[in-house]
Design an enzyme around this catalytic site. Structure first.
Site, PDB file in Angstrom:
ATOM      1  N   ARG A 126      36.739  25.873  32.037  1.00 59.84           N
ATOM      2  CA  ARG A 126      36.322  27.121  31.373  1.00 59.84           C
ATOM      3  C   ARG A 126      34.806  27.238  31.387  1.00 59.84           C
ATOM      4  NH1 ARG A 126      40.771  29.173  26.977  1.00 59.84           N
ATOM      5  NH2 ARG A 126      42.181  29.809  28.655  1.00 59.84           N
ATOM      6  N   GLN A 131      35.103  32.219  35.514  1.00 58.73           N
ATOM      7  CA  GLN A 131      35.783  33.293  34.782  1.00 58.73           C
ATOM      8  C   GLN A 131      36.513  34.274  35.688  1.00 58.73           C
ATOM      9  OE1 GLN A 131      33.129  35.203  32.044  1.00 58.73           O
ATOM     10  NE2 GLN A 131      33.201  33.513  30.573  1.00 58.73           N
TER      11      GLN A 131
END
Lengths: 382, 382
Positions: A126, A131
């Site tokens: 993450r 993303q």
């Protein structure tokens, strides 16, 4: 390179890994795109739409013979894909998709034995740069939206306040437990529909996010400083913590018309947050939607993909809500996936840049070995 | 007086004519309230909740022996209520409920023969003083809400625009045909969920209302000056008008992800607005919800309470959506009904004040005769 797009085989799976609009980019990069007959039909993308963009409609054999094979649910995530598939794949081929290597490490071991270089998009770090590839987030957004709709469809009331000539109906009360990506979208959707929404999450940082989409944050007065991993995922906490959490949550659950639970911890069983006792305390006609069912469930009584009636309370535990909005789910998935491929395939060849955490973290098997440390651990190879 | 509340018998009917909160008012007015065992359970109101308010939980025989018997779906509206019921009722008893006397006039004739004084709330005049009793409006509001949810639940996309790290999903496009009470609520709910909504209605006056809840009004350039009755309901127009209307609507339908039709004309077959050809022109994954199915349907291919798949387009034709939100539907219905009873029962006796249009218009049978002019006409008695 030849890139294959399979027709998904898991029960109820309606998504497809690549949509026609994404064929263009791959062809411009010099790739040949093979799409299995009917691969996109359930998502609303007929074969002709792929062919118009220059893809070749091909048999399963041809698609599985491509140098890179794209899946939504790769072996591991799709329990029906096993020996049969491995018999078709050859050493050196690359597979990319959701693979649940922490939940189904045996599939990873089989891919390693077969000599496949496999990437599990479930393991993407993450980080900001990842993303645009984050399939878990894009699909969780859709799951949260559909969870709210499902609850609204089944509740014996309407969500919005309604003022009529014969009096006023109060708004429904929704509780969302777990304010991650799915939870936040569930909150926002319940709110859009007019419900009064409460939210709870063990991670104190979730309060602001939940409030920003319209929920009142439920403060149980519990300390949970270690509730978030450095990777931004929810961490597992002790059973003592969960017990106190359930006690405090009980009253909020009983006062809610709908409860949506989304508490998952990667690779381990989901915590039980809603007990049988709590469900029995809810009013008849209420609804619980358990989004953690694939990981064992947040509700003690929920059964995956089965509707359970508990004295008039409806429990739903759908394991694949993104597949119920397959057009949009495939569109987001395909965009995530092609962003990943841009990083993976450079100048017409797969480049295993293990200094890049996106590549390193998602690589599960290579050169006959399971290489992902957490998967090795689960297989007793660490 | 003794007022009975039946346990509804129609298939899928989960509403109840009176909810516990309304028992108080009737008892204060001096009435005894008999509630059939289990009458409110499906709507979320257990027998104990009625008993707490002082109602008597009673057998079907006792309830049907009351001086005034309350139904959601009285004989006519409920096709399963027929000879068996009439055998229980005695001359002089009063029934109140939805009765569909224009659609099922034979039931009215049977009630007349049995000497029942029956009121059909479907025939309430649309005057200001009747608004607080208007069951058609209160139930249509809920039907419109649920139609939008149903469409959203089944569409292969999500309704709202979604901006993600992997790009933007455009909002879904909804078309609502018929901007009456149900249509307006369908528009509002689609809009709340984030869809781009268009609306069409033959009544020019509907434009402003549709726009006020967020729709873009579709102007087909057709003249329909006679489209509204003096009573405020939509009127039937000629087949030539409907043909031109279908031609003009076709393009809008083809460009829509969901189409919700709500065009009903009281007492006659609903107009066909969405043809088979128009459905075939919609994209796979699209959804049509036909709310006029009980009146024959606005879509040529819809089948009542049956899901039809037309080359990937899903057609739904639910005939009783209010029953899917039984708690709120019963609450509004019960309030409407008790408001009507306040007018009907004065000083402990039923008063047939035929100078009051609310009483005169809803009275279908009395003293052995069918008295409602439009029902007499249908029975060849006019």
């Amino acid at each position: 390179m030849r890139i294959g797009v399979v027709h998904e085989t898991a029960a109820g799976e309606r998504r497809v890994a690549l949509i026609p609009q994404e064929v263009d980019g791959l062809r411009k990069a010099g790739h040949e795109v093979l799409v299995e007959t009917g691969a996109g039909v359930a998502a609303g993308f007929p074969d002709a739409a792929y062919a118009e963009r220059g893809a070749v409609i091909a048999s399963a054999t041809d698609v599985l013979g491509a140098e890179v094979v794209l899946f939504v649910r790769a072996p591991g995530s799709d329990p029906t894909l096993a020996d049969a598939l491995l018999a078709w794949l050859r050493p050196g081929q690359v597979t990319v998709g959701l693979a649940d290597p922490l939940g189904a490490p045996a599939a990873a071991a089989a891919l390693a034995t077969a000599g496949i270089t496999s990437f599990a998009l479930d393991l993407l770090p993450r980080i900001t740069r990842a993303q645009a590839m984050d399939v878990l987030s894009s699909q969780a957004t859709l799951a949260g939206y559909k969870a709210a709709l499902l609850a609204a469809s089944r509740l014996n009331k309407i969500f919005p306040m309604l003022t009529t000539a014969a009096g006023t109906l109060p708004p429904a009360r929704a509780l969302v437990i777990g304010a991650g990506v799915a939870g936040l979208q569930a909150i926002a959707t319940c709110k859009r529909l007019g419900a009064v929404v409460s939210a709870y999450d063990v991670r104190p940082a979730a309060r602001e996010q939940a409030e920003s989409v319209g929920a009142t944050f439920v403060d149980l007065g519990l300390d949970a400083a270690d509730a978030e991993t450095t990777g931004g995922y929810a961490a597992a906490l002790g059973e003592d913590f969960y017990r106190r959490q359930r006690e405090a949550l009980g009253k909020v659950v009983a006062a809610s018309d709908i409860v949506i639970t989304t508490a998952q911890v990667q690779g381990v069983r989901a915590p039980i947050l809603v007990t049988a006792e709590m469900v029995h305390a809810m009013a008849p006609g209420s609804v619980v939607v358990d989004l953690a069912a694939a990981q064992g469930g947040n509700c003690e009584l929920s059964e995956p993909d089965t509707e359970v009636d508990v004295d008039g309370v409806t429990l739903l535990a759908p394991t694949n809500l993104p597949a119920t909005v397959p057009a949009h789910a495939s569109r987001l998935y395909a965009k995530n996936l092609t962003n990943f491929l841009k990083l993976l395939i450079v100048d017409g060849a797969v480049r295993l840049d293990l200094d890049d955490p996106i590549i390193a973290d998602t690589l599960v098997t290579h050169d006959g070995e399971v290489v992902a440390p957490r998967v090795r651990e689960r297989l007793g190879l660490a």
